[in-house]
Write an enzyme that holds these catalytic residues in place. Structure first.
Site, PDB file in Angstrom:
ATOM      1  CB  ALA A  70     -35.643 -19.165   9.079  1.00  0.00           C
ATOM      2  N   GLY A 110     -35.250 -24.359   8.448  1.00  0.00           N
ATOM      3  CA  GLY A 110     -35.354 -24.132   7.011  1.00  0.00           C
ATOM      4  C   GLY A 110     -34.250 -24.802   6.231  1.00  0.00           C
ATOM      5  CD  GLU A 152     -39.002 -26.388   7.006  1.00  0.00           C
ATOM      6  OE1 GLU A 152     -40.223 -26.533   7.158  1.00  0.00           O
ATOM      7  OE2 GLU A 152     -38.412 -25.315   7.274  1.00  0.00           O
ATOM      8  CD  GLU A 182     -38.591 -25.422  12.204  1.00  0.00           C
ATOM      9  OE1 GLU A 182     -38.241 -25.310  11.020  1.00  0.00           O
ATOM     10  OE2 GLU A 182     -38.528 -26.509  12.839  1.00  0.00           O
TER      11      GLU A 182
END
Length: 256
Positions: free
Chosen positions: A64, A107, A110, A130
């Site tokens: 992200a 992300g 994901e 993360e």
């Protein structure tokens, strides 16, 4: 046209490239918004049979956009509900293939897992780092990763933040195929072309049946599969597909 994506279409296959090379294709709200805004109308197009999502040689998406997130508060994140925009991508009924080169982290990992399957280059790296930032996965990493690779591998990756190479990712079920780095997109497009050429109702119900297997007991899943199988005998494509097989010709599916 989207600012963060490059989109092209060949027949029933739509290729989407995340295009933020200076940021290693880091995901932010703009990427998510542009992605669903572009694909939701195509999801309802009867002529579209498959999406292929990719990045560039260096990164599918290296996480992200931390600069966008760093100053946000709990209230900000709750109000914006950043994960919700990505769940709209995951909810698309058209099959989705992730073509992964380089990094698919946070992300990015994901997002790849939201696709129906992943084709990875030999140099691809997957991870949920993360924990190194004082947070946890936020758009499905703890849930999808565990379902795909099992509790032990998911705990290892999420708690240590380590990366997983393509070979390990294939061996534990995260990745469907590993190919040469320069063959990733072509391989994904070939697979997408095959999918797009089949009966759209059959493809959609096949996806639903496989997805149901992750969420129900075996007896319930078998009943669901049986009803989906039976329902396809109400379609023109079933009659055409079986007639073409008997007549030794290529079927002409119409999606009806």
């Amino acid at each position: 046209m989207p600012d963060t994506l490059k989109i092209s279409r060949t027949g029933g296959v739509v290729l989407v490239r995340i295009d933020r090379p200076k940021q290693m294709n880091a995901l932010n709200f703009q990427v998510g918004s542009e992605l669903v805004s572009a694909l939701e109308p195509l999801d309802n197009d009867p002529e579209v049979g498959c999406f292929v999502l990719t990045g560039n040689e260096a990164a599918f998406a290296a996480g992200a956009d931390i600069k966008e997130m760093q100053a946000k508060t709990f209230g900000d994140m709750l109000a914006e509900d950043y994960p919700a925009i990505w769940e709209r991508f995951g909810a698309l009924r058209t099959p989705k293939i992730a073509a992964v080169n380089g990094y698919a982290l946070g992300g990015g990992c994901e997002l790849a897992m939201m696709c129906d399957f992943i084709i990875a280059g030999e140099g691809a790296q997957f991870g949920q780092p993360e924990i190194k930032l004082g947070i946890i996965p936020g758009i499905g990493g703890s849930q999808r990763l565990t379902r795909l690779v099992g509790r032990a591998k998911a705990m290892d990756m999420i708690l240590t933040g380590r990366m997983m190479g393509a070979a390990e990712a294939e061996s534990c079920g995260l990745v469907a195929r590993v190919v040469a780095d320069d063959k990733v997109v072509d391989t994904a497009l070939d697979a997408a072309g095959r999918i797009a050429a089949y009966s759209k109702p059959a493809v959609q119900l096949a996806r639903e049946a496989v997805n149901r297997a992750e969420e129900s007991a075996l007896s319930e899943g078998l009943l669901f599969e049986r009803r989906m199988f039976q329902s396809l005998f109400a379609t023109h494509d079933q009659k055409e597909g079986m007639a073409a097989f008997i007549e030794k010709r290529k079927p002409k599916f119409t999606g009806k």
